[in-house]
Enzyme design. Sequence first.
Site, mmCIF file in Angstrom:
data_model
loop_
_atom_site.group_PDB
_atom_site.id
_atom_site.type_symbol
_atom_site.label_atom_id
_atom_site.label_comp_id
_atom_site.label_asym_id
_atom_site.label_seq_id
_atom_site.Cartn_x
_atom_site.Cartn_y
_atom_site.Cartn_z
ATOM 1 N N GLU A 106 0.848 -1.198 0.000
ATOM 2 C CA GLU A 106 0.000 0.000 0.000
ATOM 3 C C GLU A 106 0.886 1.251 0.000
ATOM 4 O OE1 GLU A 106 -3.240 -0.306 2.789
ATOM 5 O OE2 GLU A 106 -3.568 1.869 2.752
ATOM 6 N N ASP B 41 -3.894 -21.047 -9.921
ATOM 7 C CA ASP B 41 -3.529 -19.622 -9.887
ATOM 8 C C ASP B 41 -4.554 -18.828 -9.071
ATOM 9 O OD1 ASP B 41 -1.800 -17.526 -10.255
ATOM 10 O OD2 ASP B 41 -2.005 -17.432 -12.440
ATOM 11 N N HIS C 250 7.959 -17.283 -10.851
ATOM 12 C CA HIS C 250 6.621 -16.738 -11.089
ATOM 13 C C HIS C 250 6.756 -15.398 -11.808
ATOM 14 C CE1 HIS C 250 2.795 -14.794 -10.121
ATOM 15 N NE2 HIS C 250 2.307 -16.010 -10.045
HETATM 16 C C1 VNL Z 1 -2.427 -11.880 -12.240
HETATM 17 C C2 VNL Z 1 -2.562 -13.191 -12.630
HETATM 18 C C3 VNL Z 1 -1.529 -11.548 -11.233
HETATM 19 C C4 VNL Z 1 -1.817 -14.180 -11.995
HETATM 20 C C5 VNL Z 1 -0.776 -12.513 -10.630
HETATM 21 O O1 VNL Z 1 0.123 -12.259 -9.647
HETATM 22 C C6 VNL Z 1 -0.928 -13.849 -11.001
HETATM 23 C C7 VNL Z 1 -3.197 -10.840 -12.898
HETATM 24 C C8 VNL Z 1 0.264 -10.947 -9.201
HETATM 25 O O2 VNL Z 1 -3.954 -11.152 -13.838
HETATM 26 O O3 VNL Z 1 -3.075 -9.678 -12.486
HETATM 27 O O4 VNL Z 1 -0.199 -14.772 -10.356
HETATM 28 MN MN MN Z 2 0.247 -16.774 -10.360
#
Ligand code: VNL
Ligand code: MN
Length: 333
Positions: free
Chosen positions: A20, A295, A172
């Site tokens: 934040e 996810d 990731h």
């Molecule tokens: C999103 C998708 C973001 C999968 C993610 O991690 C993720 C997104 C921040 O669509 O924003 O693992």
């Molecule tokens: Mn992810």
Amino acid sequence: MRKIATEEAFSIPEIADALEEVAATPSLDSDYWLVDAIYGAESKSPLRSKLLDLEDERLAEMDANGVSMHLLSLTAPGVQMFDADTACGLAELANDRLAEVVRRHPDRFAGLATFAPHAPRRAAEEMARAIESLHLNGFIVNSHTNNEYLDNRKYWPILEAAEDLDRCVYIHPRGPSAGLVGPFRDYGLAGATWGYGIEVSTHALRLILSGVLDRFPRLQLCIGHMGEAIPFWLWRIDNRWRMSTVPQRGKPLELTPSEYFKRNFVITTSGQENPLALDYSIKTLGIDNVLWAIDHPYQPTAPAVSFMDNAPVTEEEREKLYHLNAERVFHII
Ligand code: VNL
Ligand code: MN
């Protein structure tokens, strides 16, 4: 059938609060959009509370969909936008909390430990603590740190620790690094639509082509989203690496790029619920190298389960995709 989902995000209040703060100062970092959308003062996104929830709605949703276990990991960008000292402290705190929730629900949760790559020696110590004392299952890193990649020699203590501890590192996504992000700034390209995958596939190819996998041959790596497009490219990568018009190679590699990819990487199906892509990936990489993921909370659970329930594979193969591969790669009992 046991169903272990392997790319499942969580956070802790201290890290949400720190993000934040990051959101309070607009920046050109390609993750600013996401951080502001989820943690900014004006945010109405439900994601912050979904990330913080572990034992209430999450377990109920897992039950409702027959999901046995989440392999949890601190959500992107992890601690990688904080200064190194803050990042180390928050990583240690997140790992402690993760270990506590795994201890309370050993049959429902397992966990990937986080670390601060920008403090490589301390990261390596935290990695050892996470496996030897906290009994976590492996590691998560959100691609680049301060626009640098893990093939850089300064990060070798991290690769060495992962190899010595015999635990997989899940790379990731986060938004593309500063030198890559230019054309991704428009049309929402920097996020999960395209930029995340390009960032991680570039990272994986740096690890392969740098020769670092000759230095750390037993290093195990995992990438999501059906391999971030790399499986589809392997033929051309091998072909042009061998006969590149402009040779840019340093030390000769011991294997071809696709041989490293098959030896050192596994992939997951996170956020990529395409039966043709799954079939292709299994045929290209082998059934032992593909793991199921949802996810959560960025993707809904029910379609991810129905995708794998209906995947065009034998029941023996489905057991590997749903749990046997995850149990092997992440040492889940
Ligand atoms: C999103 C998708 C973001 C999968 C993610 O991690 C993720 C997104 C921040 O669509 O924003 O693992
Ligand atoms: Mn992810």
